[in-house]
Write a protein that holds these residues in place. Structure first.
Motif, PDB file in Angstrom:
ATOM      1  N   ASP A 109       0.867  -1.177   0.000  1.00 20.45           N
ATOM      2  CA  ASP A 109       0.000   0.000   0.000  1.00 20.45           C
ATOM      3  C   ASP A 109       0.907   1.231   0.000  1.00 20.45           C
ATOM      4  O   ASP A 109       2.134   1.105   0.024  1.00 20.45           O
ATOM      5  CB  ASP A 109      -0.969  -0.011   1.187  1.00 20.45           C
ATOM      6  CG  ASP A 109      -0.295   0.016   2.548  1.00 20.45           C
ATOM      7  OD1 ASP A 109       0.921   0.312   2.645  1.00 20.45           O
ATOM      8  OD2 ASP A 109      -0.976  -0.256   3.544  1.00 20.45           O
ATOM      9  N   LEU A 110       0.304   2.404  -0.055  1.00 28.74           N
ATOM     10  CA  LEU A 110       1.120   3.616  -0.173  1.00 28.74           C
ATOM     11  C   LEU A 110       2.030   3.824   1.039  1.00 28.74           C
ATOM     12  O   LEU A 110       3.201   4.171   0.885  1.00 28.74           O
ATOM     13  CB  LEU A 110       0.235   4.844  -0.394  1.00 28.74           C
ATOM     14  CG  LEU A 110       0.979   6.149  -0.628  1.00 28.74           C
ATOM     15  CD1 LEU A 110       1.910   6.055  -1.834  1.00 28.74           C
ATOM     16  CD2 LEU A 110      -0.003   7.296  -0.805  1.00 28.74           C
ATOM     17  N   LEU A 111       1.517   3.592   2.250  1.00 23.91           N
ATOM     18  CA  LEU A 111       2.363   3.810   3.430  1.00 23.91           C
ATOM     19  C   LEU A 111       3.518   2.818   3.481  1.00 23.91           C
ATOM     20  O   LEU A 111       4.668   3.213   3.691  1.00 23.91           O
ATOM     21  CB  LEU A 111       1.540   3.744   4.726  1.00 23.91           C
ATOM     22  CG  LEU A 111       2.356   3.938   6.012  1.00 23.91           C
ATOM     23  CD1 LEU A 111       3.161   5.240   5.982  1.00 23.91           C
ATOM     24  CD2 LEU A 111       1.450   3.880   7.221  1.00 23.91           C
ATOM     25  N   SER A 112       3.255   1.537   3.279  1.00 25.15           N
ATOM     26  CA  SER A 112       4.351   0.560   3.354  1.00 25.15           C
ATOM     27  C   SER A 112       5.361   0.774   2.226  1.00 25.15           C
ATOM     28  O   SER A 112       6.570   0.595   2.432  1.00 25.15           O
ATOM     29  CB  SER A 112       3.816  -0.871   3.366  1.00 25.15           C
ATOM     30  OG  SER A 112       3.034  -1.152   2.233  1.00 25.15           O
ATOM     31  N   THR A 113       4.907   1.212   1.064  1.00 21.60           N
ATOM     32  CA  THR A 113       5.820   1.541  -0.029  1.00 21.60           C
ATOM     33  C   THR A 113       6.694   2.739   0.344  1.00 21.60           C
ATOM     34  O   THR A 113       7.896   2.751   0.081  1.00 21.60           O
ATOM     35  CB  THR A 113       5.018   1.854  -1.317  1.00 21.60           C
ATOM     36  OG1 THR A 113       4.245   0.708  -1.656  1.00 21.60           O
ATOM     37  CG2 THR A 113       5.927   2.202  -2.466  1.00 21.60           C
ATOM     38  N   THR A 114       6.077   3.719   0.985  1.00 23.26           N
ATOM     39  CA  THR A 114       6.831   4.906   1.413  1.00 23.26           C
ATOM     40  C   THR A 114       7.857   4.538   2.478  1.00 23.26           C
ATOM     41  O   THR A 114       8.988   5.031   2.453  1.00 23.26           O
ATOM     42  CB  THR A 114       5.860   5.989   1.926  1.00 23.26           C
ATOM     43  OG1 THR A 114       4.949   6.325   0.871  1.00 23.26           O
ATOM     44  CG2 THR A 114       6.605   7.239   2.371  1.00 23.26           C
ATOM     45  N   ILE A 115       7.491   3.654   3.394  1.00 22.70           N
ATOM     46  CA  ILE A 115       8.448   3.204   4.412  1.00 22.70           C
ATOM     47  C   ILE A 115       9.656   2.561   3.743  1.00 22.70           C
ATOM     48  O   ILE A 115      10.805   2.849   4.089  1.00 22.70           O
ATOM     49  CB  ILE A 115       7.778   2.233   5.408  1.00 22.70           C
ATOM     50  CG1 ILE A 115       6.738   2.971   6.249  1.00 22.70           C
ATOM     51  CG2 ILE A 115       8.828   1.561   6.296  1.00 22.70           C
ATOM     52  CD1 ILE A 115       5.838   2.054   7.061  1.00 22.70           C
ATOM     53  N   MET A 116       9.402   1.706   2.773  1.00 20.22           N
ATOM     54  CA  MET A 116      10.495   0.998   2.088  1.00 20.22           C
ATOM     55  C   MET A 116      11.381   1.943   1.292  1.00 20.22           C
ATOM     56  O   MET A 116      12.586   1.713   1.172  1.00 20.22           O
ATOM     57  CB  MET A 116       9.939  -0.058   1.126  1.00 20.22           C
ATOM     58  CG  MET A 116       9.257  -1.219   1.765  1.00 20.22           C
ATOM     59  SD  MET A 116      10.334  -2.144   2.852  1.00 20.22           S
ATOM     60  CE  MET A 116       9.384  -2.017   4.338  1.00 20.22           C
ATOM     61  N   SER A 117      10.801   3.009   0.747  1.00 21.10           N
ATOM     62  CA  SER A 117      11.577   3.877  -0.143  1.00 21.10           C
ATOM     63  C   SER A 117      12.170   5.109   0.540  1.00 21.10           C
ATOM     64  O   SER A 117      13.003   5.794  -0.045  1.00 21.10           O
ATOM     65  CB  SER A 117      10.722   4.309  -1.336  1.00 21.10           C
ATOM     66  OG  SER A 117       9.576   5.017  -0.907  1.00 21.10           O
ATOM     67  N   THR A 118      11.784   5.386   1.785  1.00 19.27           N
ATOM     68  CA  THR A 118      12.335   6.539   2.499  1.00 19.27           C
ATOM     69  C   THR A 118      13.738   6.214   2.985  1.00 19.27           C
ATOM     70  O   THR A 118      13.960   5.213   3.659  1.00 19.27           O
ATOM     71  CB  THR A 118      11.434   6.924   3.695  1.00 19.27           C
ATOM     72  OG1 THR A 118      10.164   7.316   3.190  1.00 19.27           O
ATOM     73  CG2 THR A 118      12.043   8.074   4.503  1.00 19.27           C
ATOM     74  N   ARG A 119      14.687   7.042   2.656  1.00 23.05           N
ATOM     75  CA  ARG A 119      16.077   6.832   3.061  1.00 23.05           C
ATOM     76  C   ARG A 119      16.440   7.620   4.318  1.00 23.05           C
ATOM     77  O   ARG A 119      17.432   7.343   4.963  1.00 23.05           O
ATOM     78  CB  ARG A 119      17.036   7.211   1.917  1.00 23.05           C
ATOM     79  CG  ARG A 119      16.895   6.318   0.719  1.00 23.05           C
ATOM     80  CD  ARG A 119      17.332   4.888   1.049  1.00 23.05           C
ATOM     81  NE  ARG A 119      16.769   3.937   0.108  1.00 23.05           N
ATOM     82  CZ  ARG A 119      15.967   2.932   0.443  1.00 23.05           C
ATOM     83  NH1 ARG A 119      15.603   2.748   1.683  1.00 23.05           N
ATOM     84  NH2 ARG A 119      15.506   2.103  -0.455  1.00 23.05           N
ATOM     85  N   GLY A 120      15.642   8.592   4.677  1.00 25.30           N
ATOM     86  CA  GLY A 120      15.892   9.377   5.878  1.00 25.30           C
ATOM     87  C   GLY A 120      15.451   8.639   7.125  1.00 25.30           C
ATOM     88  O   GLY A 120      15.001   7.487   7.069  1.00 25.30           O
TER      89      GLY A 120
END
Length: 177
Positions: free
Chosen positions: A104-115
């Motif tokens: 989903d959008l949140l789990s995808t964002t977690i995986m792609s956030t480098r900060g």
């Protein structure tokens, strides 16, 4: 204090979701720009409209829904984030993050956030004590996730006070209050 800092808040389906507007207001009072990503189930606890009003930005829920503001791809928030705050964080999202599930959008964002990623949990104490959840928390800490200590030794799984969340965000960004 947080001038020129972009904080992305991920909201999951937990009862303290109604406190997220107050978290947003405190971050904005420190001059942070705040964007919000909600899981579909979190909309049962707090409305996207209230979070949009608090943040001053559109709220994102669905990675594949036509966006209000067009972005080239679905990971633009993760690239722009100086910090990702997951609050409240459910056992489900911890399991997804610890095991590389991006569905989903949140789990995808977690995986792609480098900060940096800060987590403020709200999990049923029995679920929190399960070996699977404890293993996921251990893995996430090893991966550099910062968990907000709620200062409650008897019930460490419950949502921390808002000031503790803000303090942890500032410490993680090495910003003095």
């Amino acid at each position: 204090m947080l001038t020129d800092k972009k904080i992305v808040i991920g909201v999951t389906a937990c009862s303290p979701g109604y406190k997220v507007p107050d978290i947003i207001k405190k971050l904005r009072a420190l001059n942070a720009e705040v964007s919000v990503i909600m899981t579909e189930n979190s909309t049962n606890f707090v409305t996207p409209l209230s979070l949009q009003h608090s943040s001053g930005n559109p709220v994102e829920i669905d990675a594949y829904k036509k966006p209000i503001i067009w972005e080239k791809d679905h990971i633009s928030l993760s690239r722009a984030a100086d910090l990702l705050l997951i609050a409240p964080a459910s056992a489900n999202i911890l399991g997804k993050a610890a095991n590389g599930i991006a569905d989903d959008l949140l789990s995808t964002t977690i995986m792609s956030t480098r900060g940096p990623k800060v987590v403020a949990t709200h999990i049923n104490p029995n679920m929190y004590a399960s070996p699977a959840v404890q293993r996921n928390i251990k893995l996430l800490k090893e991966d550099g996730f910062v968990f907000v200590d709620n200062k409650n030794e008897k019930r460490p799984s419950l949502f921390p006070e808002i000031d503790l969340i803000i303090e942890t965000v500032l410490q993680t960004l090495n910003v003095n209050k």
